[in-house]
Design an enzyme around this catalytic site. Structure first.
Site, PDB file in Angstrom:
ATOM      1  N   HIS A 164       0.933   7.431  -5.517  1.00 28.03           N
ATOM      2  CA  HIS A 164       0.898   7.252  -4.060  1.00 28.03           C
ATOM      3  C   HIS A 164       0.814   8.569  -3.301  1.00 28.03           C
ATOM      4  O   HIS A 164       0.541   8.583  -2.107  1.00 28.03           O
ATOM      5  CB  HIS A 164       2.131   6.467  -3.605  1.00 28.03           C
ATOM      6  CG  HIS A 164       2.107   5.035  -4.035  1.00 28.03           C
ATOM      7  ND1 HIS A 164       1.840   4.005  -3.175  1.00 28.03           N
ATOM      8  CD2 HIS A 164       2.274   4.462  -5.247  1.00 28.03           C
ATOM      9  CE1 HIS A 164       1.861   2.855  -3.833  1.00 28.03           C
ATOM     10  NE2 HIS A 164       2.131   3.107  -5.095  1.00 28.03           N
ATOM     11  N   ASP A 373      -0.346  14.722   2.891  1.00 24.02           N
ATOM     12  CA  ASP A 373       0.116  13.333   2.780  1.00 24.02           C
ATOM     13  C   ASP A 373      -0.882  12.574   1.916  1.00 24.02           C
ATOM     14  O   ASP A 373      -2.094  12.711   2.117  1.00 24.02           O
ATOM     15  CB  ASP A 373       0.158  12.704   4.194  1.00 24.02           C
ATOM     16  CG  ASP A 373       1.277  11.689   4.349  1.00 24.02           C
ATOM     17  OD1 ASP A 373       1.653  11.064   3.349  1.00 24.02           O
ATOM     18  OD2 ASP A 373       1.759  11.517   5.492  1.00 24.02           O
TER      19      ASP A 373
HETATM   20  C1  GDG Z   1       4.130   7.428   0.470  1.00 22.08           C
HETATM   21  C2  GDG Z   1       3.123   8.584   0.609  1.00 22.08           C
HETATM   22  C3  GDG Z   1       1.363   6.916   1.250  1.00 22.08           C
HETATM   23  C4  GDG Z   1       9.027   4.255   8.491  1.00 22.08           C
HETATM   24  N1  GDG Z   1      10.130   4.223   9.268  1.00 22.08           N
HETATM   25  C5  GDG Z   1      10.475   2.920   9.366  1.00 22.08           C
HETATM   26  C6  GDG Z   1       9.558   2.147   8.633  1.00 22.08           C
HETATM   27  N2  GDG Z   1       8.677   3.000   8.104  1.00 22.08           N
HETATM   28  C7  GDG Z   1       7.536   2.583   7.274  1.00 22.08           C
HETATM   29  C8  GDG Z   1       6.217   2.796   8.004  1.00 22.08           C
HETATM   30  C9  GDG Z   1       5.259   2.903   6.827  1.00 22.08           C
HETATM   31  C10 GDG Z   1       6.116   3.516   5.723  1.00 22.08           C
HETATM   32  O1  GDG Z   1       7.476   3.366   6.109  1.00 22.08           O
HETATM   33  C11 GDG Z   1       5.839   5.001   5.569  1.00 22.08           C
HETATM   34  O2  GDG Z   1       4.629   5.147   4.872  1.00 22.08           O
HETATM   35  P1  GDG Z   1       3.780   6.483   4.957  1.00 22.08           P
HETATM   36  O3  GDG Z   1       2.479   6.221   4.288  1.00 22.08           O
HETATM   37  O4  GDG Z   1       3.637   6.874   6.380  1.00 22.08           O
HETATM   38  O5  GDG Z   1       4.627   7.610   4.217  1.00 22.08           O
HETATM   39  P2  GDG Z   1       5.566   7.740   2.879  1.00 22.08           P
HETATM   40  O6  GDG Z   1       6.862   7.040   3.056  1.00 22.08           O
HETATM   41  O7  GDG Z   1       5.675   9.203   2.634  1.00 22.08           O
HETATM   42  O8  GDG Z   1       4.730   7.011   1.700  1.00 22.08           O
HETATM   43  C12 GDG Z   1       2.061   8.226   1.647  1.00 22.08           C
HETATM   44  C13 GDG Z   1       2.381   5.824   0.953  1.00 22.08           C
HETATM   45  O9  GDG Z   1       3.367   6.278  -0.001  1.00 22.08           O
HETATM   46  C14 GDG Z   1       1.712   4.570   0.380  1.00 22.08           C
HETATM   47  O10 GDG Z   1       0.961   4.850  -0.760  1.00 22.08           O
HETATM   48  O11 GDG Z   1       0.555   6.507   2.331  1.00 22.08           O
HETATM   49  O12 GDG Z   1       1.100   9.263   1.727  1.00 22.08           O
HETATM   50  O13 GDG Z   1       3.781   9.791   0.972  1.00 22.08           O
HETATM   51  O14 GDG Z   1       4.847   1.643   6.391  1.00 22.08           O
HETATM   52  O15 GDG Z   1       5.980   1.719   8.850  1.00 22.08           O
HETATM   53  N3  GDG Z   1       9.600   0.804   8.559  1.00 22.08           N
HETATM   54  C15 GDG Z   1      10.614   0.181   9.219  1.00 22.08           C
HETATM   55  N4  GDG Z   1      11.554   0.883   9.937  1.00 22.08           N
HETATM   56  C16 GDG Z   1      11.518   2.231  10.041  1.00 22.08           C
HETATM   57  O16 GDG Z   1      12.367   2.833  10.719  1.00 22.08           O
HETATM   58  N5  GDG Z   1      10.692  -1.155   9.177  1.00 22.08           N
END
Ligand code: GDG
Length: 475
Positions: A164, A373
């Site tokens: 990921h 990212d």
């Molecule tokens: C890894 C990789 C890749 C965040 N705060 C809250 C919340 N979130 C959710 C967001 C989003 C997820 O968490 C974060 O996903 P990201 O992709 O932005 O980042 P990482 O956590 O670093 O994820 C990344 C991912 O894996 C998937 O392969 O895209 O590059 O680093 O969905 O909405 N959700 C809720 N409350 C929060 O306060 N409900």
């Protein structure tokens, strides 16, 4: 070895559930929100699938159980293993190393030993639950040794792996004292998936250089005649689900309430990230702070809402970051706030999905500026919620999402001046310009959702064998 009953097995560091206390005091499991489980749940239910992962509590054994038609198999971790395998090797060695060393990775032999031990435990569990010839899908950087360990135990299985996060260029990966073991661990899979084609290329090049296998484009030829494919599968979100949520009357009303409580400013800018040093929070807040301080934006007109979800709080670099961001927000607000008007609203908390959707609805400009990212789902979620084609996305070119969301206002997060002018451009563009950009991004996100991502990967994985027969090893 005796085989189990599951025809499809997912292995991830965490089970897709959290333990909660019901009002009557009973412990229950609740599906944790996330795209991966949304996409895989139907596949699991159809195939009598099993999900193997840690249940979230150290020093505790939990028996396998059924949840929403899925068979969940908890893997126990001791307190020491959480510290060494999870917080240590996964999050203080691999995480910074794979994100272009934006923080210094730490190398400790005892962390590595724990990583090997825990990976073996996951592999053994999978070997016990998978049916003959089952399909097994291993997820992410915490479990890179599982494919080869599992293949050794169960050569009949079809094994896929998906990373990921980014996979670093050879120059950085070389720093890892256990570089060869990790590469060989991944080579246990039939298909190794990455977010970006560049990451797949980094992997193939490293295998050629470090392990000495023959490679051709996305194909690796092992001496025993096995073939491993390395390809990009950019992950996505449950796009229709997010749009639907954003259209509900409650979310629309809540979005209006949020705008109201911020004083109905002309422009609301929004950042939502796990509090992580890869996400570029510092650079983004500095850029916004300067725009206010020098008068390019007026404190009556623009508000920045930054949600920073608590994350990995026991890891040293994350503790430092938390203090750093607290200080920076304090300084910006202290310098330019007036009574009742704070330029930055900083929320160090996590929120339900509906509140996230309301924030996405309320924001005129979403600012996503990671230094590195794998993909960044927040950028895609924002786009999915903007069904009226309004709003603008400022997006780092170092997020995987940048190669799909080409109509975003793309920035180099290291270039504060560049970021300031792009934020201004996004704020000042008319609805026509921003509408055109948003329409193009929405087409991309709505057409390429997480279900398609999972299907593409699994189709390739299950057609693998026939493919090998058609593509014999070159001489
Ligand atoms: C890894 C990789 C890749 C965040 N705060 C809250 C919340 N979130 C959710 C967001 C989003 C997820 O968490 C974060 O996903 P990201 O992709 O932005 O980042 P990482 O956590 O670093 O994820 C990344 C991912 O894996 C998937 O392969 O895209 O590059 O680093 O969905 O909405 N959700 C809720 N409350 C929060 O306060 N409900």
């Amino acid at each position: 070895m005796e085989t189990g009953t599951a025809d499809f097995v997912v292995i991830a560091n965490r089970l897709p559930v959290d333990r909660v206390l019901s009002p009557t005091g009973k412990t229950m499991w609740r599906t944790s929100p996330g795209g991966l489980v949304t996409a895989l749940e139907p596949v699991m239910v159809r195939n009598g699938g099993a999900w193997i992962g840690w249940h979230g509590a150290a020093d505790e054994e939990v028996e396998p159980f059924e949840h929403n038609g899925m068979h969940l198999v908890p893997v126990p971790l001791s307190e020491d293993e959480v510290a060494e395998y999870y917080e240590g090797f996964s999050n203080a060695t691999l995480w910074p190393l794979y994100h272009d060393v934006v923080a210094p990775p730490e190398f400790h032999r005892e962390w590595w030993d724990a990583y090997v031990r825990v990976n073996r435990r996951f592999a053994e569990k999978a070997a016990a639950v998978a049916q003959q010839d089952a399909v097994v899908w291993v997820q992410d950087y915490q479990l890179q040794l599982v494919p080869s360990m599992l293949r050794e135990l169960r050569p009949d299985l079809r094994i896929g792996f998906f990373l990921h996060i980014p996979f670093p260029p050879t120059e950085l990966f070389q720093q890892l004292p256990w570089r060869r073991q990790i590469l060989e661990g991944l080579l246990g899979a039939d298909l190794v998936g990455f977010q970006m084609p560049g990451a797949a290329q980094n992997f193939v090049r490293l295998v050629r250089q470090r392990v000495g296998h023959k490679t051709h484009r996305d194909t690796i030829y092992l001496p025993d005649g096995r073939v491993v494919m390395a390809k990009a599968y950019p992950i996505s979100i449950d796009a229709a689900g997010f749009e639907e949520l954003a259209r509900t009357p409650d979310v629309i009303a809540r979005a209006a309430e949020i705008r109201e409580s911020l004083g109905n400013p002309k422009t609301i800018l929004l950042g939502i990230d796990r509090l992580d040093y890869t996400k570029g929070l510092r650079q983004r807040l500095r850029a916004f702070g300067e725009l206010i301080a020098e008068g390019s934006l007026h404190v009556d007109d623009a508000v920045f809402v930054q949600v920073a979800t608590p994350s990995r709080e026991r890891v040293q670099q994350y503790k430092l970051l938390r203090d750093d961001i607290n200080r920076l927000v304090g300084r910006i607000n202290g310098d330019v706030a007036r009574i009742g008007q704070q330029p930055v609203t900083y929320l160090h908390a996590s929120y339900p999905r509906a509140e996230m959707a309301a924030l996405y609805r309320a924001a005129d400009v979403m600012v996503v500026t990671p230094l590195r990212d794998g993909m960044n789902l927040v950028a895609k979620e924002y786009v999915a919620c903007r069904y009226d084609d309004r709003g603008a996305l400022v997006l780092s070119e170092f997020a995987g999402a940048a190669s799909e969301l080409k109509s975003a206002y793309q920035v180099n997060p290291h270039d504060i001046n560049g970021m300031k002018s792009m934020m201004l451009a996004a704020i000042n563009a008319g609805p026509r310009e921003n509408g055109r950009r948003m329409k193009a991004m929405r087409k991309q996100v709505m057409e390429n959702d997480i279900e398609l991502w999972a299907n593409n990967f699994l189709e390739e994985l299950t057609s693998e064998r026939e493919l090998h027969e058609k593509n014999p090893r070159p001489v």
